[in-house]
Design an enzyme around this catalytic site. Structure first.
Site, PDB file in Angstrom:
ATOM      1  N   VAL A   9      49.812  26.414  30.419  1.00 16.98           N
ATOM      2  CA  VAL A   9      50.860  25.625  30.646  1.00 16.98           C
ATOM      3  C   VAL A   9      50.673  24.849  32.023  1.00 16.98           C
ATOM      4  CG1 VAL A   9      52.570  27.433  29.776  1.00 16.98           C
ATOM      5  CG2 VAL A   9      51.599  27.637  32.053  1.00 16.98           C
ATOM      6  N   SER A  10      51.567  23.743  32.230  1.00 20.86           N
ATOM      7  CA  SER A  10      51.370  22.864  33.439  1.00 20.86           C
ATOM      8  C   SER A  10      51.873  23.542  34.492  1.00 20.86           C
ATOM      9  CB  SER A  10      52.017  21.632  33.129  1.00 20.86           C
ATOM     10  OG  SER A  10      51.533  21.045  31.820  1.00 20.86           O
ATOM     11  N   THR A  11      52.766  24.357  34.763  1.00 29.29           N
ATOM     12  CA  THR A  11      53.399  25.008  36.042  1.00 29.29           C
ATOM     13  C   THR A  11      53.673  26.450  35.884  1.00 29.29           C
ATOM     14  OG1 THR A  11      55.531  25.015  35.095  1.00 29.29           O
ATOM     15  CG2 THR A  11      54.656  22.752  36.246  1.00 29.29           C
ATOM     16  N   GLN A  14      56.436  27.712  33.819  1.00 25.67           N
ATOM     17  CA  GLN A  14      56.385  27.829  32.309  1.00 25.67           C
ATOM     18  C   GLN A  14      55.685  29.170  31.763  1.00 25.67           C
ATOM     19  OE1 GLN A  14      54.283  24.102  31.900  1.00 25.67           O
ATOM     20  NE2 GLN A  14      56.297  22.997  30.934  1.00 25.67           N
ATOM     21  N   ARG A  71      45.193  16.920  28.592  1.00 26.77           N
ATOM     22  CA  ARG A  71      46.284  16.015  28.260  1.00 26.77           C
ATOM     23  C   ARG A  71      46.037  14.448  28.256  1.00 26.77           C
ATOM     24  NH1 ARG A  71      51.478  17.733  31.832  1.00 26.77           N
ATOM     25  NH2 ARG A  71      52.525  18.089  29.894  1.00 26.77           N
TER      26      ARG A  71
END
Length: 185
Positions: A9-11, A14, A71
């Site tokens: 997850v990016s953060t 999340q 990404r």
């Protein structure tokens, strides 16, 4: 052949739960699931690095979605090439594709380019929304910090808390807190 799972997850806000459940449901043992809570724009991720060290020829890595591995198209291709050179296949559960064979790698390359284009569109829309909000006077970011010395100087000159708050565009309670902190020290 061993099956591993990877989730990212990016953060920190999340949750990894959905991705972890997906790879477990696909047959990955809990001790073979590697996770990261970091931006996909960097390939220096602790979970990914551990996974890279663990996999061997003939192993398979399951990832819920294409954009969870990386990404950026270049990074995604680099990772897939690295795993391919080790004889490790990467399969994307939701996308129903695998890096096995030439066709699989071609599809992954195309899909990662499409995903990158979609992220750019989202970023453009986000920036347009921010610009529109700024035109409407909506402010972003953290509130500016108050210069305590200015508050104390104004107070010493006899300016009242309400007037100080008005002049500095801060809450009166902030003025009182600064004055209280000064008396306590």
């Amino acid at each position: 052949m061993r099956i591993f799972g990877y989730a990212r997850v990016s953060t920190s806000q999340q949750s990894l739960d959905i991705q972890i459940r997906a790879v477990k449901d696909a047959g990955v043992k809990a001790n073979r699931i590697f996770t990261d809570k970091a931006s996909g724009s960097s390939t220096d991720r602790e979970g990914l690095d551990l996974l890279r060290m663990k996999v061997e020829e003939g192993d398979v890595i399951l990832v819920k979605k294409l954009d969870r591995l990386g990404r950026d198209t270049a990074d995604m291709i680099q990772l897939i090439k690295e795993f391919d050179a080790q004889g490790v296949a990467v399969r994307f559960i939701d996308d129903g594709i695998s890096t096995d064979g030439d066709m699989g790698q071609m599809v992954v390359t195309i899909l990662s380019a499409v995903a990158q284009a979609e992220r750019r569109r989202i970023l453009e829309r986000t920036n347009e929304g921010r610009q529109e909000a700024k035109l409407k006077g909506i402010k972003f970011g953290r509130r500016r910090t108050v210069d305590r010395n200015v508050v104390l100087t104004l107070h010493q000159k006899g300016t009242g808390a309400t007037e100080i708050a008005h002049q500095l565009s801060i809450a009166r309670s902030t003025v009182y807190k600064i004055l209280e902190d000064e008396r306590a020290s």
